[in-house]
Design a protein around this motif. Sequence first.
Motif, PDB file in Angstrom:
ATOM      1  N   GLU A   3       0.652  -1.277  -0.108  1.00 47.83           N
ATOM      2  CA  GLU A   3       0.040  -0.048   0.064  1.00 47.83           C
ATOM      3  C   GLU A   3       0.849   1.265   0.214  1.00 47.83           C
ATOM      4  O   GLU A   3       0.524   2.304  -0.884  1.00 47.83           O
ATOM      5  N   GLU A   6       2.261   2.039  -3.468  1.00 46.95           N
ATOM      6  CA  GLU A   6       0.855   2.399  -4.300  1.00 46.95           C
ATOM      7  C   GLU A   6       0.744   3.883  -3.891  1.00 46.95           C
ATOM      8  O   GLU A   6       0.684   4.747  -4.859  1.00 46.95           O
ATOM      9  N   ILE A   7       0.973   4.226  -2.702  1.00 46.28           N
ATOM     10  CA  ILE A   7       0.459   5.627  -2.232  1.00 46.28           C
ATOM     11  C   ILE A   7       1.811   6.604  -2.890  1.00 46.28           C
ATOM     12  O   ILE A   7       1.325   7.732  -3.393  1.00 46.28           O
ATOM     13  N   LEU A  10       1.407   7.010  -6.567  1.00 46.77           N
ATOM     14  CA  LEU A  10       0.383   8.034  -6.792  1.00 46.77           C
ATOM     15  C   LEU A  10       0.583   9.505  -6.204  1.00 46.77           C
ATOM     16  O   LEU A  10       0.360  10.360  -7.302  1.00 46.77           O
ATOM     17  N   LEU A  50      -6.043  15.262  -1.012  1.00 49.01           N
ATOM     18  CA  LEU A  50      -6.591  14.985   0.331  1.00 49.01           C
ATOM     19  C   LEU A  50      -6.789  13.336   0.471  1.00 49.01           C
ATOM     20  O   LEU A  50      -6.741  12.787   1.241  1.00 49.01           O
ATOM     21  N   ASN A  51      -7.049  12.717  -0.883  1.00 47.22           N
ATOM     22  CA  ASN A  51      -7.254  11.278  -0.696  1.00 47.22           C
ATOM     23  C   ASN A  51      -5.951  10.648  -0.899  1.00 47.22           C
ATOM     24  O   ASN A  51      -5.954   9.484  -0.328  1.00 47.22           O
ATOM     25  N   VAL A  52      -4.996  11.106  -1.060  1.00 38.61           N
ATOM     26  CA  VAL A  52      -3.748  10.258  -1.261  1.00 38.61           C
ATOM     27  C   VAL A  52      -2.390  11.055  -0.758  1.00 38.61           C
ATOM     28  O   VAL A  52      -1.839  10.400   0.329  1.00 38.61           O
ATOM     29  N   CYS A  53      -2.260  12.121  -1.198  1.00 43.19           N
ATOM     30  CA  CYS A  53      -0.862  12.744  -0.743  1.00 43.19           C
ATOM     31  C   CYS A  53      -0.847  12.902   0.776  1.00 43.19           C
ATOM     32  O   CYS A  53       0.168  12.842   1.449  1.00 43.19           O
ATOM     33  N   ASP A  54      -1.932  13.470   1.357  1.00 45.00           N
ATOM     34  CA  ASP A  54      -1.970  13.692   2.845  1.00 45.00           C
ATOM     35  C   ASP A  54      -1.542  12.422   3.686  1.00 45.00           C
ATOM     36  O   ASP A  54      -0.818  12.491   4.501  1.00 45.00           O
ATOM     37  N   VAL A  55      -2.041  11.295   3.160  1.00 48.45           N
ATOM     38  CA  VAL A  55      -1.616  10.337   3.728  1.00 48.45           C
ATOM     39  C   VAL A  55      -0.015   9.807   3.860  1.00 48.45           C
ATOM     40  O   VAL A  55       0.427   9.382   4.907  1.00 48.45           O
ATOM     41  N   GLU A  57       2.430  11.631   3.944  1.00 49.63           N
ATOM     42  CA  GLU A  57       3.313  11.917   4.956  1.00 49.63           C
ATOM     43  C   GLU A  57       3.272  11.318   6.400  1.00 49.63           C
ATOM     44  O   GLU A  57       4.078  11.692   7.199  1.00 49.63           O
ATOM     45  N   ILE A  58       2.087  10.417   6.687  1.00 55.52           N
ATOM     46  CA  ILE A  58       2.144   9.907   7.996  1.00 55.52           C
ATOM     47  C   ILE A  58       2.527   8.475   7.862  1.00 55.52           C
ATOM     48  O   ILE A  58       2.508   7.924   9.125  1.00 55.52           O
ATOM     49  N   PHE A  59       2.854   7.858   6.777  1.00 62.04           N
ATOM     50  CA  PHE A  59       3.490   6.608   6.970  1.00 62.04           C
ATOM     51  C   PHE A  59       4.935   6.602   7.245  1.00 62.04           C
ATOM     52  O   PHE A  59       5.793   7.859   7.226  1.00 62.04           O
TER      53      PHE A  59
ATOM     54  N   ASN B   9     -12.362   5.257  -1.085  1.00 59.85           N
ATOM     55  CA  ASN B   9     -11.159   5.244  -0.896  1.00 59.85           C
ATOM     56  C   ASN B   9     -10.493   4.341   0.236  1.00 59.85           C
ATOM     57  O   ASN B   9     -10.715   4.622   1.268  1.00 59.85           O
ATOM     58  N   LEU B  12      -7.916   5.657   2.830  1.00 63.10           N
ATOM     59  CA  LEU B  12      -8.351   6.321   4.221  1.00 63.10           C
ATOM     60  C   LEU B  12      -9.443   5.649   4.825  1.00 63.10           C
ATOM     61  O   LEU B  12      -9.311   5.657   6.152  1.00 63.10           O
ATOM     62  N   LYS B  26      -2.458  16.423  12.064  1.00 63.39           N
ATOM     63  CA  LYS B  26      -1.785  17.266  10.913  1.00 63.39           C
ATOM     64  C   LYS B  26      -2.698  18.317  10.320  1.00 63.39           C
ATOM     65  O   LYS B  26      -2.645  19.280   9.923  1.00 63.39           O
TER      66      LYS B  26
END
Lengths: 59, 449
Positions: A3, A6-7, A10, A50-55, A57-59, B9, B12, B26
């Motif tokens: 995952e 994949e992120i 993307l 919002l759906n992909v890039c924000d996440v 940074e927290i992985f 999604n 998320l 964040k």
Amino acid sequence: MKEMKEIEILDNKIRELRKVAEDVMVEGAEIEAVKRNTKRILASITMLELNVCDVKEIF
Amino acid sequence: MPKRDIYWNPILETLPIEKLRALQLKKFKRIVEWAYNNSPFYRKLYKDAGLEPGDIKTFNDIKKVPKTDKGMLRDVQSRPPFPYGDILAVPLSEVTEFRQTSGTTGIPVYQADTWQDWEWWAECWSYILYAQGYRDTDRVFIPFGYNIFVAFWAGHYAAEKIGCEVVPGGVLDTEARILKMKELKCNAFMATPTYVLGMADTARKIGIDPVKDLYVKRITCAGEPGASILTTKRRMEDAWGAKVYDHVGATEIGAWSYECTSQPGGLHVNEAFFLVEIEDIETGEIIDEPGKNGKMVITAFDRIGKPCIRFDSKDVIRWADYSCDCGRTFRIADGGIVGRTDDITKVKGVLLAPTAIEEVVRSISELSNDYQVVVSKKGDIDDILLEIELRPGYEDKKEEILNHLKDQLRVRINLGFRVSIHPFGSLPRYEVKAKRFKDLRKLTREEGH
């Protein structure tokens, strides 16, 4: 891990999209049709962020 | 392991809890910083409280951020820029959408959205509709007045985004809407619970059985708590032979929660897009444990035109003590909105939520869908009158039904009601938000001032 990969892929593509859209916005700033349509594209790109890039940074 | 294609999604919606909380922190910091830098209202609010965006470092720091409420949103409207006031965080030229609240609780609040905000509205609704099974093969009817109220506007745009074929039922009357749904074989629609039931009644009046003659497989509700009240949900599902799903949103907030096809008994909070805090009504402490009612304080992370940060919505909710087999990690608001702090009123010394009355009335199948409650003062004593209708064909069982209803009210609400029975079809019918609860004591008090 799958995952995360994949992120990452993307996220890179979405960043490229934003760069291209912002370039179009600058180049076409004096053409209303270009400016307004690109603004809409940028709003859609924000939804991708919002759906992909924000996440990413927290992985 | 649920299949990935049930999610709008999967990244998320199935995010591990610790990652979800990190994402929320964040995003909370980001919207506070945005509001501080761009909205004079928020800047002053935070400066007066001695708060700088950089002060928010952990989840515990969030409660230091001052709350907002509807009264504040109304007050700012007296200041420029017209008509929104200095809460606006973008130049007026960036605003592309005007909506307003219904004004049920006072002066309407005007809501500004940029195009990006409007995309965001549709995105939030896409989570809702996709979770409820909407796909690009659906033909969706929207029996809604397309006006200044946000209601199903975003549902329309989200259905388009998902790829559904959307049929706008704008200015048609109820009969014409039903005939159009039949003609086009629409298989889904969106409406308030009151209107879902009213449409079924109208269909039957013109000789159309919604279960046998129409093609509806799913219905999405909004605007009233009915779809989360089990007895009302069953009535709707029986009337249409379709699944009925709830969602909750608000003009000033956005569409923040949704029921999925698993129908777990509550609504998933879209925690990637919203922060929901539940506050103890008495102490103001944040409630994290399940099962305890409190009022909701909510933040929309990504709404930039008129930010919504730590908004005291007056809605009463509680966290569920169960998870959902759909696999979403978003927490569940058990039973949806279970009340409103400004709706819950004391009658004869007993705390009464109007939803409790709806639950009892809708559990008795001989009663029609429509009813009305009037609370007044007889001298010094509170009087509560419940006006109901019997469904046609049950008139000779009137006494038996009446006694059963009174028993249920006493047992489930702990109050003695006066009940009056009206001819079928004579009580007011509503198309949007029903106003079935009238507290005349409040009117008398307000007139006295």
